[in-house]
Design a protein around this motif. Structure first.
Motif, PDB file in Angstrom:
ATOM      1  N   ARG A 117       2.898  -4.841   5.735  1.00  8.98           N
ATOM      2  CA  ARG A 117       2.653  -5.458   4.535  1.00  8.98           C
ATOM      3  C   ARG A 117       2.545  -4.448   3.048  1.00  8.98           C
ATOM      4  O   ARG A 117       3.260  -4.816   2.011  1.00  8.98           O
ATOM      5  CB  ARG A 117       1.194  -6.257   4.593  1.00  8.98           C
ATOM      6  N   VAL A 118       2.050  -3.265   3.583  1.00 14.59           N
ATOM      7  CA  VAL A 118       1.795  -2.331   2.475  1.00 14.59           C
ATOM      8  C   VAL A 118       3.427  -1.679   2.204  1.00 14.59           C
ATOM      9  O   VAL A 118       3.583  -1.682   0.901  1.00 14.59           O
ATOM     10  CB  VAL A 118       1.008  -1.034   2.861  1.00 14.59           C
ATOM     11  N   VAL A 119       4.031  -1.374   3.109  1.00  9.98           N
ATOM     12  CA  VAL A 119       5.521  -0.664   2.676  1.00  9.98           C
ATOM     13  C   VAL A 119       6.328  -1.963   2.162  1.00  9.98           C
ATOM     14  O   VAL A 119       7.102  -1.577   1.321  1.00  9.98           O
ATOM     15  CB  VAL A 119       5.755   0.000   4.127  1.00  9.98           C
ATOM     16  N   ASN A 120       6.351  -3.083   2.821  1.00  5.73           N
ATOM     17  CA  ASN A 120       7.198  -3.973   2.160  1.00  5.73           C
ATOM     18  C   ASN A 120       6.831  -4.530   0.701  1.00  5.73           C
ATOM     19  O   ASN A 120       7.790  -4.678  -0.075  1.00  5.73           O
ATOM     20  CB  ASN A 120       7.228  -5.178   3.240  1.00  5.73           C
ATOM     21  N   LEU A 228      -2.883  -5.520  -2.277  1.00  6.01           N
ATOM     22  CA  LEU A 228      -3.168  -5.062  -1.227  1.00  6.01           C
ATOM     23  C   LEU A 228      -4.598  -4.614  -1.268  1.00  6.01           C
ATOM     24  O   LEU A 228      -4.890  -3.605  -1.982  1.00  6.01           O
ATOM     25  CB  LEU A 228      -2.071  -3.757  -0.959  1.00  6.01           C
ATOM     26  N   GLY A 229      -5.391  -5.301  -0.371  1.00  6.38           N
ATOM     27  CA  GLY A 229      -6.710  -5.171  -0.505  1.00  6.38           C
ATOM     28  C   GLY A 229      -7.252  -3.970   0.430  1.00  6.38           C
ATOM     29  O   GLY A 229      -6.509  -3.490   1.099  1.00  6.38           O
ATOM     30  N   GLU A 257     -11.934   5.442  -0.454  1.00  2.00           N
ATOM     31  CA  GLU A 257     -11.046   6.598  -1.232  1.00  2.00           C
ATOM     32  C   GLU A 257      -9.434   6.798  -0.498  1.00  2.00           C
ATOM     33  O   GLU A 257      -8.681   6.795  -1.391  1.00  2.00           O
ATOM     34  CB  GLU A 257     -11.749   8.043  -0.791  1.00  2.00           C
ATOM     35  N   LEU A 258      -9.416   6.191   0.706  1.00  3.39           N
ATOM     36  CA  LEU A 258      -8.173   6.268   1.288  1.00  3.39           C
ATOM     37  C   LEU A 258      -7.264   5.107   0.553  1.00  3.39           C
ATOM     38  O   LEU A 258      -6.192   5.623   0.514  1.00  3.39           O
ATOM     39  CB  LEU A 258      -8.128   5.988   2.664  1.00  3.39           C
ATOM     40  N   TRP A 259      -7.845   4.065   0.539  1.00  6.99           N
ATOM     41  CA  TRP A 259      -6.987   2.966  -0.153  1.00  6.99           C
ATOM     42  C   TRP A 259      -6.690   3.466  -1.845  1.00  6.99           C
ATOM     43  O   TRP A 259      -5.611   3.261  -2.219  1.00  6.99           O
ATOM     44  CB  TRP A 259      -7.986   1.668  -0.567  1.00  6.99           C
ATOM     45  N   ASP A 260      -7.665   3.926  -2.513  1.00  5.81           N
ATOM     46  CA  ASP A 260      -7.623   4.580  -3.695  1.00  5.81           C
ATOM     47  C   ASP A 260      -6.376   5.439  -3.899  1.00  5.81           C
ATOM     48  O   ASP A 260      -5.308   5.518  -4.771  1.00  5.81           O
ATOM     49  CB  ASP A 260      -8.755   4.938  -4.446  1.00  5.81           C
ATOM     50  N   TYR A 261      -6.739   6.372  -2.777  1.00  2.11           N
ATOM     51  CA  TYR A 261      -5.448   7.640  -2.853  1.00  2.11           C
ATOM     52  C   TYR A 261      -3.912   6.843  -2.703  1.00  2.11           C
ATOM     53  O   TYR A 261      -3.156   7.011  -3.334  1.00  2.11           O
ATOM     54  CB  TYR A 261      -5.595   8.638  -1.876  1.00  2.11           C
TER      55      TYR A 261
END
Length: 344
Positions: A117-120, A228-229, A257-261
């Motif tokens: 989902r993220v990459v697409n 993307l949550g 932080e991982l999501w934010d980066y």
């Protein structure tokens, strides 16, 4: 006997004509996972990954698009990582540019489906916006001998061009002996005009590539964050090395932080792939550096990153090839002659 390995996931530009059919050739037993990805594509009426990979002909215009290339590369790379032999212990994972999204899945920081989902989503958003472009230019010679003065001069030129009215140019990816530059058309054209053609092909424009890893992608990053949550992310199972050389440790990573980066700095700031590889070498000292498929092109940048750091005394192309011949440490799964060394 266990072999330790750092897994390295490729980015855009690695699914080309010779890679057509990669999923069907190498991963017929993983079609259930690919059909899960197809179902995600179907939610937005996008062509299935299995159909794209199973097509009878390849066209650059179609397959270089972010909304086509990104999910294909993700599927091939993740499946390769899942196919590693049982005697290989993955001690860390990293990737180049879009390969960071794949690395998240390989390391367990997202599930295979959530990683897709993220990459697409990001590949589609970047294709829809297609802000700016990218080109590649080397600062080392064909023997990979480090030339810090040359690199500094080129980056100084980039800064100077960027300061001109109406021109945008920045370092997108520090890629071994190559500089991947990104900017608007005005900035790219000036750089091309002011630098000689070297090695018969550089400066090289990258088809259907936006100005990745620059502030021009701020709108894309904002849309990605909206779609993307944080709930897609979790603690990694394996250490992750990002595009700054920072290590995200299992059980000790801040998920926000991982999501934010991932949907912030990673999208809008320079991606230092060389530093990621050098961090992997120095911090984990693996027996192998394994570059997942589908292509073989990233292997050169990995080797150059190691020689630039004088890893195990390798300081040039000749030195690397000599060591590689005696005891291979770099394996590209996209190469048929090397794939068999690391698969089940």
């Amino acid at each position: 006997m266990t072999r330790t390995a750092v897994v390295i996931c490729p980015g855009r530009g690695t699914y080309n004509k010779t890679e057509l059919g990669y999923l069907h050739r190498h991963h017929a037993g993983r079609m259930d996972m690919f059909r899960e990805f197809d179902a995600i594509r179907a939610e937005t009426r996008q062509e299935p990954v299995t159909a794209l990979d199973g097509a009878s002909r390849f066209s650059v215009g179609k397959y270089s698009r972010g909304d086509v290339a990104s999910p294909l590369i993700y599927s091939a790379s993740l499946a390769d990582a899942q196919a590693l032999a049982n005697d290989i212990e993955v001690v860390a994972v990293t990737g180049n540019s879009m390969g960071w999204y794949i690395a998240l899945a390989v390391a367990g920081a997202v599930s295979p489906e959530n990683g897709f989902r993220v990459v697409n989503t990001m590949g589609t958003l970047m294709q829809e916006q297609l802000i700016g472009g990218q080109l590649v230019y080397p600062f080392t010679d064909v023997d990979w001998v480090n030339d810090p003065a040359r690199k500094s001069a080129l980056l100084g030129q980039v800064t100077e061009i960027n300061a001109r009215e109406g021109h945008t140019l920045a370092l997108s990816i520090d890629l071994g002996g190559m500089l991947v530059l990104a900017g608007n058309e005005e900035g790219l054209k000036v750089f091309e005009a002011e630098n000689p053609v070297v090695q018969d092909r550089f400066p090289l424009r990258l088809a259907n590539h936006a100005a990745f890893h620059t502030h021009l992608q701020t709108p894309v990053a904002a849309q990605g964050r909206a779609q993307l949550g944080i709930d897609l992310f979790t603690q990694p199972d394996r250490p992750l090395i990002d595009g700054r050389g920072k290590i995200w440790w299992p059980g000790a990573s801040d998920i926000k932080e991982l999501w934010d980066y991932t949907l912030g700095h990673q999208v809008t700031e320079t991606y230092d792939f060389s530093r990621a590889i050098q961090t992997a070498a120095r911090e984990f000292a693996p027996d192998l550096f394994i570059v997942t498929g589908p292509s073989t092109t990233l292997g050169g940048a990995v080797a150059q990153s190691l020689t630039l750091a004088n890893w195990q005394g390798m300081d040039s192309k000749v030195a690397f090839l000599s060591a590689q011949t005696a005891n291979p440490c770099l394996i590209s799964m996209g190469r048929d002659d090397q794939r068999g060394l690391v698969v089940k």
